[in-house]
Design an enzyme around this catalytic site. Structure first.
Site, mmCIF file in Angstrom:
data_model
loop_
_atom_site.group_PDB
_atom_site.id
_atom_site.type_symbol
_atom_site.label_atom_id
_atom_site.label_comp_id
_atom_site.label_asym_id
_atom_site.label_seq_id
_atom_site.Cartn_x
_atom_site.Cartn_y
_atom_site.Cartn_z
ATOM 1 N N THR A 259 -15.586 11.716 -5.019
ATOM 2 C CA THR A 259 -15.976 11.350 -3.585
ATOM 3 C C THR A 259 -15.359 11.754 -2.381
ATOM 4 O O THR A 259 -14.778 11.116 -1.583
ATOM 5 C CB THR A 259 -16.151 9.889 -3.483
ATOM 6 O OG1 THR A 259 -14.939 9.269 -3.889
ATOM 7 C CG2 THR A 259 -17.329 9.240 -4.437
ATOM 8 N N HIS A 334 1.726 1.226 -3.766
ATOM 9 C CA HIS A 334 0.739 1.037 -4.843
ATOM 10 C C HIS A 334 1.085 0.035 -6.059
ATOM 11 O O HIS A 334 2.446 -0.552 -5.942
ATOM 12 C CB HIS A 334 0.527 2.255 -5.611
ATOM 13 C CG HIS A 334 1.693 2.912 -6.387
ATOM 14 N ND1 HIS A 334 1.437 2.878 -7.598
ATOM 15 C CD2 HIS A 334 2.630 3.645 -5.866
ATOM 16 C CE1 HIS A 334 2.863 3.343 -8.160
ATOM 17 N NE2 HIS A 334 3.485 4.027 -7.047
ATOM 18 N N ASP A 344 8.891 2.478 -10.662
ATOM 19 C CA ASP A 344 7.576 3.015 -10.012
ATOM 20 C C ASP A 344 6.570 2.219 -10.506
ATOM 21 O O ASP A 344 5.976 2.423 -11.531
ATOM 22 C CB ASP A 344 7.745 4.365 -10.374
ATOM 23 C CG ASP A 344 6.511 5.047 -9.764
ATOM 24 O OD1 ASP A 344 5.816 4.591 -8.979
ATOM 25 O OD2 ASP A 344 6.400 6.076 -10.210
ATOM 26 N N GLU A 382 -2.865 4.583 -7.624
ATOM 27 C CA GLU A 382 -1.927 5.735 -6.904
ATOM 28 C C GLU A 382 -1.626 6.713 -7.806
ATOM 29 O O GLU A 382 -1.687 8.150 -7.624
ATOM 30 C CB GLU A 382 -0.953 5.121 -6.496
ATOM 31 C CG GLU A 382 -0.119 6.121 -5.282
ATOM 32 C CD GLU A 382 1.226 6.626 -6.039
ATOM 33 O OE1 GLU A 382 2.087 7.584 -5.536
ATOM 34 O OE2 GLU A 382 1.499 6.579 -7.372
ATOM 35 N N GLU A 383 -1.175 6.273 -9.031
ATOM 36 C CA GLU A 383 -0.701 7.106 -9.949
ATOM 37 C C GLU A 383 -1.755 8.430 -10.598
ATOM 38 O O GLU A 383 -1.270 9.489 -10.952
ATOM 39 C CB GLU A 383 -0.215 6.488 -11.439
ATOM 40 C CG GLU A 383 1.051 5.630 -11.007
ATOM 41 C CD GLU A 383 2.144 6.344 -10.693
ATOM 42 O OE1 GLU A 383 2.108 7.569 -10.484
ATOM 43 O OE2 GLU A 383 3.360 5.635 -10.791
ATOM 44 N N GLU A 391 -9.150 6.259 -0.475
ATOM 45 C CA GLU A 391 -10.477 5.597 -0.288
ATOM 46 C C GLU A 391 -10.370 4.610 0.888
ATOM 47 O O GLU A 391 -11.667 4.597 1.630
ATOM 48 C CB GLU A 391 -11.081 4.836 -1.619
ATOM 49 C CG GLU A 391 -10.982 5.821 -2.864
ATOM 50 C CD GLU A 391 -11.750 7.145 -2.636
ATOM 51 O OE1 GLU A 391 -13.030 7.031 -2.154
ATOM 52 O OE2 GLU A 391 -11.292 8.247 -2.908
ATOM 53 N N GLU A 394 -10.787 6.641 4.113
ATOM 54 C CA GLU A 394 -12.052 7.097 4.265
ATOM 55 C C GLU A 394 -12.941 6.278 4.763
ATOM 56 O O GLU A 394 -13.751 6.403 5.353
ATOM 57 C CB GLU A 394 -12.386 7.830 2.943
ATOM 58 C CG GLU A 394 -11.736 9.157 2.503
ATOM 59 C CD GLU A 394 -11.992 9.414 1.050
ATOM 60 O OE1 GLU A 394 -11.753 10.904 0.616
ATOM 61 O OE2 GLU A 394 -12.537 8.897 0.037
ATOM 62 N N ASP A 411 7.545 2.827 -1.819
ATOM 63 C CA ASP A 411 6.925 2.872 -3.221
ATOM 64 C C ASP A 411 8.145 2.583 -4.174
ATOM 65 O O ASP A 411 8.485 1.147 -4.328
ATOM 66 C CB ASP A 411 6.443 4.410 -3.355
ATOM 67 C CG ASP A 411 5.757 4.615 -4.760
ATOM 68 O OD1 ASP A 411 6.158 3.599 -5.811
ATOM 69 O OD2 ASP A 411 5.012 5.692 -4.826
#
Lengths: 706, 706
Positions: A259, A334, A344, A382-383, A391, A394, A411
């Site tokens: 998308t 994230h 991480d 995120e990974e 998204e 958007e 992060d």
């Protein structure tokens, strides 16, 4: 609240009820201390927050967050969504409201039934050697059922077999070099090491030469300062064990692959898989250096990755602004990890939770409410390619673009204990400096974070002299859609290592099953003082952005950057352009216009700050500051570079820090004849940046000037 | 001014000097009456302005403006630039400042040495008949040296000769019909009449069939209600004389053809002519009906048009806002004409100058200053393709998009005397209604302009019942770049004819040498009372937009439009979509979300208006209202439709008023097989509009809601 008072007088009971409902939606919420339209940063509150940010709480957060693997969309990832919602709904330390926003996105996973494999095979067909299918269970945490086996996300399935060819980093040059040496690449398996070019790029480059499959290993020289023996590596040190394998997304772009430019809501249009671009063209698989060193001759790579539509959530929590609720300071990280993800991303989320707890507590007590709204975000997936954050941008493109003051990303909060490291656009430099100067550096000595920082990363600014050097923002974490797609001033804050003491590309257990709580607790940041330092720095920046009457975005710091981009363009490209009768004169003039407008605005701000300005006047000024970054966006500048619309920070192929569109166009035109399309593109890119700079200058000039 | 006072106290003399300079740039200008941050529309001032707008002054303006032909970039056009600058710099009735902004743009002119010609030739080669090369000099004004001969701007030069074929309006269907009839089109000259499709489209359609040249004439049936004799036409009536020829731009797009998306500054990148698209592919020439009726057999068309880079200026004048100088209300019209251009465009400029005189006088007297800034604009080179306004929006894209409240266009102010006619986006409906209700209709009777208007153009609104009907904005004048490229709420205001009494496509002398002062004075608006009515309507709208504390943009009026677009989509496309398993459900839900958010915001506004709201609260609300239109922009929605980015108002091929992207995609997909790319595009377009509506709803919801 002047107007609410006025209202009460003239209204009957029914009207008051209706009013109550409406106010419930729109007005300043409860738990609000006395509000003035000129409310400014409260240094006492700032000091309180700095004092309360608690290293041991961050440690406990991290323990909980990294207790289990929480791959995007896994049950544990979902459980963490609930944890965040619960923390942010807490009655004594929660936020005004919190909500999860779910998207349906295309992720890629190894098959459970058919594990991916890498085998050395005899020409007769027998298997001579098999690479490990999972990392060694060194601490008991690598063996659980939720540890995803090493794989290259989005690499297509396939079982190529062929002669092994060592292809260094898998760059275009590396494959050309092999070709030059007369090595036949058709049908081979390329063994490459991480680094140099992006993960997926290795397969893209390989496929152009007919390579059938790609292996990617982590070289001890790149990650462990050369150390590779079990007793030299985790759990005996912070170095990567021989069996460690870096997972990662091999997708070229970011956001949900099905998308582009649309939020991945269930009803959204989805590309047919045949039309998706950006996936590696050939099977790829990452391996550890333990296996890499024994591979030889004929190798068979079996990749059984499969694509799956999965639900992945962002969690958002808000503290409503008291005076300007329609101005948002975004703070995010994230949530999903490859395995336990202690560094991480949980080191960042642990800090985020501690910060939201402190602010939430002040809020619930009624002692503080920010001038502007603060939005905390926990991004999903995120990974796999910054999917949750992309998204989100958007879906709420206009609202975010109109109202967001800045985006702050934390992060990985701590790579190591040596120094602060900040990436960001020029307008955030000053607020980060202000914060860093006031906070003591962790560890011995009485330096501030700023004074310590300048020892590791610095540059000579024509305006300020020696200052800490901010890095620029690529697409390494969730700030990417905010800066590149929306044009929002952004930054990423972390503590990191001393580059003179290690040449590690990144902390050694990155994206492996060895990135665990104990790893952090023992090797990365024992005592969590660097985590606390990051919490304080990010917290101070956040409060300054949300509470200052005058927005602490120093737009005139863009002048420095533009001047250095210009000088680099003159030095690196000037002669070539002159040969083609292309003048940099208009660019020089545009940079000068920007500098003049920024300087005049700076003077105006000083003058205004010495008086007692009207809130509306300051709002108008703040709008100029907030929106400057937006003026550098041009969605028509590089349509082939998906999402990248920022004329100054789009990807650049060369190594010189200069205007990317111009530099890229020059590098394409260089070997073409005068009058080619490529030279026309150089001129078009030059105009695009000139017009952007002139447009930016126009927004900085007095607002009622023609 | 609170803060200026505060400043004076703490500063020394040198500082005060510096301050003076800075304030000179940034602060509220002189001649400013007492200012309050809650300053609202002053009904007394409004009444004063309405009373002072003077029909005889408008008449004198028109006489001066239309005295000589003033084709774009001609010496007389330049003289009018000076006239505007002088008027706006007048010490008793001028504005705060005024400036000309020059661009270097590509225009097209007939050759002076080699006049274009259309001849009937014998097969032997002799000339049997020659069309007029200029219009007959009926009033002494058609013979001057500055009257540009009839031509098709941007049609390429060439001298095709061939059999004449009558091709009706030159639409795709027309040429297909000829083909069906077995008529050989290759190498012919097509005779077409104006109307049906755009000017340049006739040549585009013709060229696809091998036609060598195109003639375009004005049919008396389309423009003169069938009348064609000299004694029935100008100067004996308002009808077009037999020799009259409509000039016009045959360029497909708008803006300078060499610099799409870039301002046509001298240094800007310019396309190579070979790469310019949008020019007619074959020689084209307009002629009068006097010639059209005698053409037969073999015709030779000689076109010697040439392209020239010319300087063309916009003139901008500003009245700085007292409270919110960074909010702009734009009021504009073009200045250039094809010949004398009394109706087009001078009738609009005559009104503009009278309005700026009245406001300038109040300003200079110190009795009034608007809350927001008012910007008056006189655009250059509109007739060649909205060039001046487009270049302006390209140059100041960000600044305008961030700050412009609305754009008000008055091009031809009076087509005829029957009724007001307004084109605009839904948010401007209410402010136009408010203005029109308060102004008496010109002519006998005591109807308001509103009450008269509703008799000619009306519709039944589910919310309001019977109301005047606003038309939608195409690309017929300078509002096009504002609404389509920048997403700024726009409108076009004029007085026009009773469509039940005439079927004229447009006023008969449109773009001919007969569009003169006397034509207006005798036939279009004797007494200039309709000009005055337009001046009052536009003036009232302008003042309401610039001075109202709460912006009078009723965004919830978009609900009406969306609902009717949705119903049309369901009726016209629903069955077809269902056959392809495409649900309109998400679109229904998105429209409902918008309606709910708009309704809730409306309630909030009412509540706020009953109290005594804080200026900052109203500013936040006004930002929501101002920026709503921006949320419908998506530069990636229809990249092939140059500049068109507004998801609701992009060009639509069908006749049903519905979502254009969806409708166009459906019409392309209709005859393709399921699973085609065209059907994927239908789904993409559906998602684009759903996401735009949801994004719009998100901006209308309470600003601190997640």
């Amino acid at each position: 609240m002047q107007w609410a008072k006025g209202l009460g007088l003239g209204l009957g009971a029914a009207a008051l009820l209706a009013l109550g409902i409406i106010l419930g939606h729109f007005a300043i919420p409860k738990n609000t201390p006395s509000i003035s339209a000129t409310q400014d940063l409260d240094l006492e509150i700032l000091e309180t927050v700095m004092g309360q940010l608690d290293a041991s709480r961050i440690r406990e957060n991290l323990r909980e967050l990294s207790r289990e693997p929480h791959l995007a969309s896994s049950p544990r990832d979902e459980a963490l969504v609930q944890l965040l919602l619960q923390r942010w709904a807490d009655t004594t330390s929660g936020l005004d409201s919190a909500e999860a926003f779910e998207y349906e996105v295309l992720l890629s996973f190894p098959s459970q039934e058919q594990p991916n494999s890498v085998d050395v095979v005899a020409s007769a067909g027998g298997v001579l050697y098999s690479c490990l299918r999972s990392e060694e269970n060194l601490t008991g945490e690598q063996g659980g059922p939720d540890v995803v086996p090493p794989y290259a996300a989005y690499a297509p399935p396939g079982t190529p077999q062929g002669l092994l060819v060592y292809a260094n980093q898998g760059s275009e040059e590396d494959f050309k070099e092999l070709q030059t040496q007369g090595i036949k690449l058709e049908g081979t398996i390329a063994l490459t090491r991480y680094g140099g070019v992006g993960r997926g790029a290795k397969a893209v480059n390989a496929a152009k030469h007919g390579v059938a499959g790609v292996l990617v290993y982590t070289d001890p020289g790149d990650i462990n300062d050369g150390l590779s023996l079990p007793n030299e590596t985790f759990p005996n040190s912070w170095h990567l064990p021989p069996s460690g394998v870096e997972r990662g997304s091999y997708y070229e772009y970011f956001g949900d692959p099905l998308t582009p430019y649309l939020p991945a809501n269930p009803s959204s249009f989805r590309l047919d898989l045949a039309n998706v671009s950006g996936f590696p063209p050939i099977p790829s698989q990452p391996i550890g250096f333990q296996d890499a060193k024994v591979l030889l001759c004929q190798v068979k790579v079996s990749v059984y990755n499969r694509l799956q539509l999965r639900n992945s959530s962002n969690v958002l929590g808000i503290i409503r602004g008291a005076v300007e609720p329609d101005r948002y300071v975004l703070y995010g990280n994230h949530r999903d990890s490859w395995v336990h993800g202690a560094v991480d991303p949980s080191s960042g989320t642990a800090v985020l939770l501690e910060l939201s707890r402190i602010l939430g507590t002040l809020l619930k007590k009624g002692t503080w409410r920010p001038r502007r709204s603060i939005v905390f975000a926990s991004w999903g997936a995120e990974e796999f390619g910054l999917i949750g954050s992309t998204e989100f941008t958007e879906e709420f493109f206009s609202k975010l673009q109109e109202r967001t003051v800045a985006y702050l990303n934390v992060d990985i909060s701590v790579f190591a204990n040596a120094t602060l490291r900040v990436q960001g656009t020029p307008p955030v430099q000053s607020v980060v400096f202000s914060a860093a100067k006031e906070i003591p550096s962790p560890g011995p000595g009485d330096l501030s974070i700023y004074d310590n920082w300048i020892r590791y990363f610095n540059r000579s600014s024509p305006v300020y002299g020696l200052v800490p050097r901010l890095g620029s923002l690529g697409a390494g974490s969730d700030y990417a859609p905010f800066i590149h797609f929306l044009g929002i001033s952004s930054m990423d804050i972390a503590y990191t290592y001393d580059q003179s003491k290690t040449s590690a590309r990144i902390y050694p257990t990155y994206h492996t099953a060895f990135d665990t709580f104990d790893y952090v607790d023992k090797f990365v940041d024992p005592g969590f003082s660097s985590h606390q330092a990051v919490a304080r720095t990010a917290g101070s920046v956040l409060l300054r952005l949300s509470d200052s009457f005058f927005l602490p975005l120093n737009v005139s710091d863009y002048s420095d950057t533009l001047r250095s981009f210009l000088q680099a363009a003159q030095q690196e490209l000037g002669a070539l352009l002159e040969q083609h009768s292309i003048s940099l004169g208009p660019l020089v003039a545009a940079v000068e216009k920007f500098e003049a407008a920024a300087a005049a605005l700076g003077q105006y701000i000083s003058t205004l700050q010495q008086g007692s300005p009207d809130p509306l006047q300051v709002r108008m000024l703040n709008d100029q500051l907030m929106l400057l970054e937006r003026t550098f966006l041009n969605p028509r500048a590089f349509p082939e570079e998906r999402y990248y619309s920022h004329v100054l920070w789009a990807p650049r192929t060369g190594s010189t820090a200069t205007f990317p569109g111009l530099a890229n166009a020059c590098s394409k035109a260089r070997d073409t004849s005068p009058g080619s399309e490529a030279w026309a593109e150089v001129q078009r890119q030059l105009s695009i940046v000139v017009v952007a700079l002139e447009g930016a200058a126009a927004t900085l000039r007095p607002v009622a000037d023609l």
